[in-house]
Design a protein around this motif. Structure first.
Motif, PDB file in Angstrom:
ATOM      1  N   ARG A  92      25.092  29.295 -20.764  1.00  0.00           N
ATOM      2  CA  ARG A  92      25.087  28.740 -22.003  1.00  0.00           C
ATOM      3  C   ARG A  92      26.574  28.130 -22.386  1.00  0.00           C
ATOM      4  N   VAL A  93      27.468  29.106 -21.829  1.00  0.00           N
ATOM      5  CA  VAL A  93      29.003  28.640 -22.150  1.00  0.00           C
ATOM      6  C   VAL A  93      29.402  27.559 -21.209  1.00  0.00           C
ATOM      7  N   ARG A  96      31.089  24.640 -23.265  1.00  0.00           N
ATOM      8  CA  ARG A  96      30.232  24.260 -24.583  1.00  0.00           C
ATOM      9  C   ARG A  96      31.205  24.616 -25.876  1.00  0.00           C
ATOM     10  N   LEU A  97      30.988  23.795 -26.688  1.00  0.00           N
ATOM     11  CA  LEU A  97      31.694  23.901 -28.012  1.00  0.00           C
ATOM     12  C   LEU A  97      33.125  23.517 -27.933  1.00  0.00           C
ATOM     13  N   ASP A 151      27.828  33.456 -16.574  1.00  0.00           N
ATOM     14  CA  ASP A 151      27.898  32.444 -15.860  1.00  0.00           C
ATOM     15  C   ASP A 151      26.969  32.318 -14.713  1.00  0.00           C
ATOM     16  N   ARG A 198      28.856  24.761 -17.846  1.00  0.00           N
ATOM     17  CA  ARG A 198      27.797  24.246 -17.368  1.00  0.00           C
ATOM     18  C   ARG A 198      28.697  23.246 -16.353  1.00  0.00           C
ATOM     19  N   ARG A 258      31.844  22.049 -17.520  1.00  0.00           N
ATOM     20  CA  ARG A 258      31.880  21.694 -19.077  1.00  0.00           C
ATOM     21  C   ARG A 258      31.845  22.740 -19.880  1.00  0.00           C
TER      22      ARG A 258
END
Length: 147
Positions: free
Chosen positions: A89-90, A118-119, A63, A92, A116
């Motif tokens: 990437r994970v 991701r996924l 992070d 945000r 946020r």
């Protein structure tokens, strides 16, 4: 997207609360399964980058965060405000740490997060909000208690 707001009033000076909350490697000591590494050299300022690595072995993620606003409290009890942009990437989003004068000579701390993940679909937001609120709330309490 998950928004979190934590508020604390503590018997610390603005400077001491700020110091405790902005010692970035200590965040790794109070957040489970997390290690924080500074990427840029001290002192902390706008542009400082650090990475929180969370997880165990292959189930870990980075992070990375950059300080985009850095206004420490002033000698005349002016408030302090720090904003971090989360650029992983994970995860945000952003976080803000604010210290301001509180009642009875105490310090009021505001910790805001916009996460946020991701996924994860939007219907998972209540679970993320609850888990993140618990983890960050506990971390803030431990940071403010520790010397």
């Amino acid at each position: 997207m998950v928004d979190i707001l934590l508020e604390r009033t503590v018997p610390l000076s603005l400077d001491e609360a700020w110091r405790r909350l902005t010692q970035w490697p200590r965040h790794g000591e109070v957040v489970p399964l997390t290690r924080v590494t500074l990427v840029t050299s001290p002192p902390t300022r706008e542009g400082t980058v650090f990475v929180a690595r969370t997880g165990i072995g292959p189930l870990s993620f980075d992070d990375p965060m950059e300080i985009t606003l850095w206004h420490p409290p002033t000698a005349d009890d002016g408030p302090g405000l720090c904003r971090l942009e989360k650029r992983g990437r994970v995860i945000r989003g952003w976080a803000e740490i604010e210290v301001r004068p509180g009642p009875g000579g105490r310090t009021r701390v505001l910790w805001r997060e916009d996460l946020r993940v991701r996924l994860l679909p939007a219907f998972a937001d209540p679970v993320v909000r609850g888990a993140a609120g618990y983890v960050f709330g506990r971390a803030v309490n431990r940071l403010l208690r520790g010397a």
